[in-house]
Design a protein around this motif. Structure first.
Motif, PDB file in Angstrom:
ATOM      1  N   PHE A 141       0.974  -1.120   0.078  1.00 41.90           N
ATOM      2  CA  PHE A 141      -0.164   0.043   0.110  1.00 41.90           C
ATOM      3  C   PHE A 141       0.901   1.389  -0.089  1.00 41.90           C
ATOM      4  CE2 PHE A 141      -2.940  -2.767   2.614  1.00 41.90           C
ATOM      5  CZ  PHE A 141      -3.478  -3.486   1.363  1.00 41.90           C
ATOM      6  N   ALA A 142       1.879   1.222   0.754  1.00 45.46           N
ATOM      7  CA  ALA A 142       2.759   2.543   0.732  1.00 45.46           C
ATOM      8  C   ALA A 142       3.559   2.640  -0.545  1.00 45.46           C
ATOM      9  CB  ALA A 142       3.807   2.215   1.995  1.00 45.46           C
ATOM     10  N   CYS A 143       3.767   1.636  -1.254  1.00 40.04           N
ATOM     11  CA  CYS A 143       4.542   1.718  -2.270  1.00 40.04           C
ATOM     12  C   CYS A 143       3.719   1.811  -3.497  1.00 40.04           C
ATOM     13  CB  CYS A 143       5.622   0.731  -2.569  1.00 40.04           C
ATOM     14  SG  CYS A 143       6.930   0.994  -1.336  1.00 40.04           S
ATOM     15  N   ASN A 144       2.407   1.824  -3.498  1.00 38.62           N
ATOM     16  CA  ASN A 144       1.465   1.596  -4.542  1.00 38.62           C
ATOM     17  C   ASN A 144       1.667   0.799  -5.366  1.00 38.62           C
ATOM     18  OD1 ASN A 144      -0.942   2.612  -5.965  1.00 38.62           O
ATOM     19  ND2 ASN A 144       0.349   4.012  -7.323  1.00 38.62           N
ATOM     20  N   ILE A 145       1.922  -0.514  -5.122  1.00 44.21           N
ATOM     21  CA  ILE A 145       2.096  -1.886  -5.959  1.00 44.21           C
ATOM     22  C   ILE A 145       0.844  -2.604  -6.086  1.00 44.21           C
ATOM     23  CG2 ILE A 145       3.515  -4.053  -6.114  1.00 44.21           C
ATOM     24  CD1 ILE A 145       5.374  -3.037  -3.978  1.00 44.21           C
ATOM     25  N   PRO A 146       0.676  -2.784  -7.476  1.00 51.14           N
ATOM     26  CA  PRO A 146      -0.771  -3.482  -7.918  1.00 51.14           C
ATOM     27  C   PRO A 146      -0.775  -4.757  -7.088  1.00 51.14           C
ATOM     28  CG  PRO A 146       0.354  -2.497  -9.894  1.00 51.14           C
ATOM     29  CD  PRO A 146       1.385  -2.462  -8.460  1.00 51.14           C
ATOM     30  N   PHE A 147      -2.030  -5.333  -6.576  1.00 54.79           N
ATOM     31  CA  PHE A 147      -2.516  -6.306  -5.828  1.00 54.79           C
ATOM     32  C   PHE A 147      -1.963  -7.497  -6.503  1.00 54.79           C
ATOM     33  CE2 PHE A 147      -6.344  -3.543  -4.526  1.00 54.79           C
ATOM     34  CZ  PHE A 147      -5.648  -2.794  -3.552  1.00 54.79           C
ATOM     35  N   ASN A 148      -2.043  -7.595  -7.919  1.00 56.89           N
ATOM     36  CA  ASN A 148      -1.777  -8.986  -8.518  1.00 56.89           C
ATOM     37  C   ASN A 148      -0.333  -9.287  -8.254  1.00 56.89           C
ATOM     38  OD1 ASN A 148      -0.759  -7.010 -10.342  1.00 56.89           O
ATOM     39  ND2 ASN A 148      -1.746  -7.586 -11.865  1.00 56.89           N
ATOM     40  N   SER A 177      -6.563  -7.335  -0.821  1.00 53.46           N
ATOM     41  CA  SER A 177      -7.025  -6.093  -1.474  1.00 53.46           C
ATOM     42  C   SER A 177      -8.362  -5.931  -0.731  1.00 53.46           C
ATOM     43  CB  SER A 177      -7.767  -6.262  -2.901  1.00 53.46           C
ATOM     44  OG  SER A 177      -8.491  -7.378  -3.086  1.00 53.46           O
ATOM     45  N   SER A 178      -8.756  -6.596   0.295  1.00 55.21           N
ATOM     46  CA  SER A 178      -9.920  -6.740   1.190  1.00 55.21           C
ATOM     47  C   SER A 178      -9.723  -6.684   2.605  1.00 55.21           C
ATOM     48  CB  SER A 178     -10.940  -7.690   0.706  1.00 55.21           C
ATOM     49  OG  SER A 178     -10.330  -8.883   1.155  1.00 55.21           O
ATOM     50  N   TYR A 185      -5.932   0.108   7.111  1.00 57.53           N
ATOM     51  CA  TYR A 185      -6.543   1.249   7.250  1.00 57.53           C
ATOM     52  C   TYR A 185      -7.241   1.510   8.502  1.00 57.53           C
ATOM     53  CZ  TYR A 185     -10.126   4.531   6.247  1.00 57.53           C
ATOM     54  OH  TYR A 185     -11.309   5.271   6.275  1.00 57.53           O
ATOM     55  N   ASN A 186      -7.716   0.446   9.368  1.00 57.05           N
ATOM     56  CA  ASN A 186      -8.199   0.778  10.566  1.00 57.05           C
ATOM     57  C   ASN A 186      -7.111   0.941  11.910  1.00 57.05           C
ATOM     58  OD1 ASN A 186     -10.969   0.612   9.615  1.00 57.05           O
ATOM     59  ND2 ASN A 186     -10.815  -1.524  10.193  1.00 57.05           N
ATOM     60  N   ASN A 187      -6.003   0.328  11.486  1.00 53.96           N
ATOM     61  CA  ASN A 187      -5.079   0.381  12.599  1.00 53.96           C
ATOM     62  C   ASN A 187      -4.238   2.019  12.382  1.00 53.96           C
ATOM     63  OD1 ASN A 187      -5.187  -2.304  13.328  1.00 53.96           O
ATOM     64  ND2 ASN A 187      -3.720  -3.000  12.044  1.00 53.96           N
ATOM     65  N   LEU A 188      -4.307   2.497  11.298  1.00 52.29           N
ATOM     66  CA  LEU A 188      -3.612   3.632  11.148  1.00 52.29           C
ATOM     67  C   LEU A 188      -4.390   4.709  11.498  1.00 52.29           C
ATOM     68  CD1 LEU A 188      -1.986   3.608   7.240  1.00 52.29           C
ATOM     69  CD2 LEU A 188      -0.827   3.599   9.712  1.00 52.29           C
TER      70      LEU A 188
END
Length: 601
Positions: A141-148, A177-178, A185-188
């Protein structure tokens, strides 16, 4: 089973029944007369794992070789109900006892074997697995790497090299992705809530994402000297961004800030779009509202723009932006071409400067007569050698530079609305433009120098109030008289006359405004609270522009299938982790973004 041998008679009896020498110890018919016999080799340091594998789980033989002098001490060390065979080296007859050097050597040899075995076996606990999974999710998520990518065989190979035991336990694309997205997200949110001030300012702005063809309103929380946080975003695709709609969004933002961050919003910073200005007036009964000073200065830059000159500069730069021409410039020591962009602050100034910096090289390239390389259009060549045009570019650049300096100063994380007033009061245009653009400058100054900004400037311990005119002072006095009680007015009078604690603080040469008013709180209660609120209001909403830049980078044309809610969470994580890393230098070229809503004034 427990056989502890301490006395010489016990050892001799044991030796008579079990042949023991320096190299091997054979134990037979142990524990309830079992006929099974196992060979225990000192060279293997009495391999307990092999013995355990040969016995039932409840009939394991553990053999300890030690130097204990007391059998009772050894028995006390054993857990209740356990069985063990202890051979006390200090009590063995000299003929049956291995030498200390032999024991040390063979123990080291055993450790070497165990070490080699550990190199080929990797185990992982549930706690370790969860920790690695969380780290991988944050990395993606921090490096915007695609999920696949997480299902790529090359990523699998990487994990196998780094931690073989985790290779078959790593999450898949759907989980990443889920479940993991929601978890991070909730932890942050939980981590961030403890750093937000109890009273804070909301920044609001709108943006059009061309990749997803959507229109978004975003709110962030920020105070000067305090923590920043992404609050929320609203999808207004297909809706009009009216003042009424924006009021509704602000009310939701107030409630969300209370529930999520336990923080009370007391002020709004927005751009100068007409709907935003009307929203600020509608909320004036409960919130202070100030417009973005960087945005106001950018509007001034548009007011003073010479469109004919700008079009000519753009024509020249576009010609040299072609691949072969730009390469020729850089090979001769020039810089890459920077074209002006309507939605980028200060882009016109940068394009003018780019032309002047590369002018000499451009002229050299334009003057080349190689018949095989006729690259430059005649109109461009004539502009390059037109001294009147070049002088106009230089004059226009001199006009842009102080305005762009103000824009950049106001975007600083530490710039307050008081600092913005100082920048505006110091702003002067070149002499040859003063008469032409004095009305435009006065109009933009009036927007920037609102009563909240002026009062913050007035309460700043460094800035001289002599630069404020009588009209400004009347606005400030009316505002303070309206919001202060009798006690607050007495504190205001002490500050204005420099009596009480205020001269003592100034003697300490305390110039930081927030520290100054925190010290003043020792004897004053009401005025310092007002001053601290005003001085914590940011000079611009530029922080949201960075959010939009990040959003365009994440929800790009390559990832245009992302839904709004998922992309919002990704932006929140990406933005928040950047803040955690103290990453202040945002790449404004990550994505082409629009910085304003329609209806901008």
């Amino acid at each position: 089973m427990s056989i502890c041998l301490e006395s010489d008679s016990e050892i001799q009896k044991f030796n008579n029944n079990n042949s023991i020498d320096n190299d091997n110890m054979n134990i037979s018919q142990i524990d309830s007369g079992q006929a099974k016999q196992d060979d225990v080799d000192y060279d293997d340091n009495i391999n307990v794992q092999e013995l355990a594998a040969s016995e039932e789980a409840n009939n394991t033989i553990d053999v300890y070789v030690c130097n204990t002098s007391s059998t009772s001490e050894m028995l006390q060390m054993l857990p209740s109900g356990s069985t063990s065979t202890a051979v006390t080296m200090g009590s063995l007859p000299s003929a049956s006892r291995p030498s200390s050097s032999t024991t040390t050597s063979k123990t080291a040899k055993s450790k070497k074997k165990a070490s080699k075995l550990d190199n080929y076996i990797d185990t992982i606990s549930v706690k370790e697995e969860d920790s690695i999974t969380q780290a991988i999710a944050e990395f993606f998520f921090a490096c915007n790497i695609p999920f696949n990518v997480i299902e790529s065989k090359y990523f699998d190979n990487l994990i196998k090299k780094l931690r073989p035991a985790y290779a078959k336990r790593k999450p898949g694309r759907k989980t990443l992705s889920s479940t993991l997205l929601d978890s991070v997200y909730n932890n942050l949110i939980t981590e961030t809530k403890f750093g937000i001030d109890q009273e804070t300012v909301v920044l609001i702005d709108g943006w059009k994402n061309t990749s997803s063809n959507s229109k978004i309103i975003t709110c962030t929380l920020q105070t000067v000297g305090g923590q920043r946080a992404f609050l929320n975003a609203w999808d207004l695709t297909g809706e009009a961004e009216t003042a009424q709609k924006l009021v509704h969004i602000i009310n939701e933002a107030i409630d969300l800030a209370k529930r999520t961050y336990h923080s009370q919003i007391y002020a709004i910073i927005s751009d100068n779009a007409s709907a935003m200005v009307r929203m600020g007036k509608d909320m004036n009964h409960c919130l202070w509202h100030s417009t973005c000073n960087s945005h106001t200065a950018n509007l001034l830059a548009k007011d003073v723009q010479d469109k004919e000159c700008t079009n000519s500069v753009t024509t020249v730069l576009k010609e040299f932006k072609q691949a072969d021409n730009e390469r020729a410039i850089t090979e001769k020591g020039g810089t890459k071409i920077k074209l002006p962009c309507e939605t980028r602050w200060c882009s016109y100034q940068k394009s003018y400067k780019c032309l002047l910096d590369n002018l000499r090289i451009m002229r050299v390239i334009a003057a080349e007569t190689d018949s095989t390389c006729k690259r430059i259009k005649s109109k461009v060549v004539s502009l390059l050698f037109d001294e009147d045009f070049i002088d106009k570019v230089r004059n226009q650049l001199s006009l842009y530079e102080p305005i762009c300096q103000l824009i950049n100063n106001c975007q600083s994380q530490d710039a307050s609305i008081a600092d913005a007033v100082h920048f505006w009061l110091e702003l002067t245009l070149p002499d040859n433009f003063k008469d032409k653009y004095s009305a435009a400058l006065a109009a933009r100054k009036k927007i920037a120098l609102n009563v909240y900004a002026l009062t913050a400037y007035y309460l700043h311990p460094v800035y001289e109030n002599k630069k404020l005119n009588s009209e400004h002072l009347r606005e400030i006095h009316a505002f303070l008289f309206k919001i202060l009680s009798a006690q607050g007015c007495e504190e205001w009078d002490n500050y204005d006359r420099n009596v009480g604690i205020f001269p003592q603080i100034k003697e300490k040469n305390i110039t930081k405004p927030l520290l100054f008013w925190r010290m003043a709180e020792m004897e004053n209660k009401e005025l310092p609270q007002v001053a601290l609120k005003l001085l914590k209001m940011p000079a611009s909403s530029g922080e949201i522009e960075r959010v939009f830049s990040n959003w365009g980078y994440i929800h790009s044309s390559i990832r245009n299938r992302l839904g709004f809610e998922k992309s919002k969470k990704l932006v929140y994580i990406y933005y928040t982790l950047k803040i955690k890393d103290n990453c202040q230098n945002y790449d404004w070229d990550e994505s082409e973004v629009e910085t304003t809503l329609e209806g901008e004034d």
